[in-house]
Design a protein around this motif. Structure first.
Motif, mmCIF file in Angstrom:
data_model
loop_
_atom_site.group_PDB
_atom_site.id
_atom_site.type_symbol
_atom_site.label_atom_id
_atom_site.label_comp_id
_atom_site.label_asym_id
_atom_site.label_seq_id
_atom_site.Cartn_x
_atom_site.Cartn_y
_atom_site.Cartn_z
ATOM 1 N N VAL A 240 0.841 -1.201 0.000
ATOM 2 C CA VAL A 240 0.000 0.000 0.000
ATOM 3 C C VAL A 240 0.875 1.249 0.000
ATOM 4 N N GLN A 241 1.945 1.249 0.786
ATOM 5 C CA GLN A 241 2.845 2.397 0.812
ATOM 6 C C GLN A 241 3.500 2.615 -0.548
ATOM 7 N N LEU A 242 3.932 1.552 -1.188
ATOM 8 C CA LEU A 242 4.552 1.695 -2.507
ATOM 9 C C LEU A 242 3.552 2.227 -3.531
ATOM 10 N N TRP A 243 2.322 1.703 -3.504
ATOM 11 C CA TRP A 243 1.321 2.157 -4.457
ATOM 12 C C TRP A 243 0.987 3.630 -4.262
ATOM 13 N N THR A 244 0.782 4.039 -3.013
ATOM 14 C CA THR A 244 0.463 5.446 -2.769
ATOM 15 C C THR A 244 1.652 6.341 -3.069
ATOM 16 N N GLY A 245 2.854 5.857 -2.807
ATOM 17 C CA GLY A 245 4.038 6.644 -3.107
ATOM 18 C C GLY A 245 4.225 6.895 -4.594
ATOM 19 N N ARG B 296 -1.274 12.433 -0.592
ATOM 20 C CA ARG B 296 -0.931 11.291 0.275
ATOM 21 C C ARG B 296 -1.215 11.617 1.735
ATOM 22 N N LEU B 297 -0.842 12.823 2.146
ATOM 23 C CA LEU B 297 -1.082 13.212 3.536
ATOM 24 C C LEU B 297 -2.574 13.277 3.823
ATOM 25 N N VAL B 298 -3.337 13.835 2.912
ATOM 26 C CA VAL B 298 -4.792 13.915 3.083
ATOM 27 C C VAL B 298 -5.401 12.518 3.130
ATOM 28 N N ALA B 299 -4.954 11.625 2.236
ATOM 29 C CA ALA B 299 -5.472 10.254 2.232
ATOM 30 C C ALA B 299 -5.145 9.547 3.548
ATOM 31 N N GLY B 300 -3.938 9.751 4.053
ATOM 32 C CA GLY B 300 -3.564 9.151 5.335
ATOM 33 C C GLY B 300 -4.411 9.665 6.484
ATOM 34 N N VAL C 80 0.651 5.663 5.490
ATOM 35 C CA VAL C 80 0.528 6.474 4.280
ATOM 36 C C VAL C 80 0.919 7.921 4.576
ATOM 37 N N ALA C 81 0.471 8.464 5.694
ATOM 38 C CA ALA C 81 0.803 9.851 6.036
ATOM 39 C C ALA C 81 2.293 10.008 6.320
ATOM 40 N N ALA C 82 2.922 8.967 6.822
ATOM 41 C CA ALA C 82 4.359 9.041 7.131
ATOM 42 C C ALA C 82 5.197 9.241 5.876
#
Length: 83
Positions: free
Chosen positions: A23-28, A36-40, A66-68
């Motif tokens: 999930v982190q790779l996909w969002t990145g 990304r911050l808003v989604a997190g 995700v926010a990180a």
């Protein structure tokens, strides 16, 4: 009575880490930094409504991960500006 598939705890933790990393790779790759911050943050807020169906407490750690992606580089940038 049939035997249940009892896998050891480290297997489950490994799967959760692998899922979080995907999930982190996909969002990145697919979301711009501000989004990304808003989604997190939305995932974290949805996690607080975990007693509702569909939403769950699993959303809190995923939202933090995700926010990180945006917060850690921001902290590093601020720390570098202070020095």
């Amino acid at each position: 009575m049939p035997e249940q598939d009892q896998r050891p705890e480290p297997y489950a933790k490994g799967k959760l880490r692998q899922w979080r990393r995907r999930v982190q790779l996909w969002t990145g790759r697919n979301l711009p930094p501000g989004l990304r911050l808003v989604a997190g943050l939305l995932l974290i807020c949805g996690g607080f409504l975990g007693f509702l169906p569909v939403l769950g407490f699993w959303m809190i750690p995923l939202g933090l991960a995700v926010a990180a992606l945006d917060v850690v580089p921001l902290w590093r940038w601020l720390r570098g500006r202070r020095r």
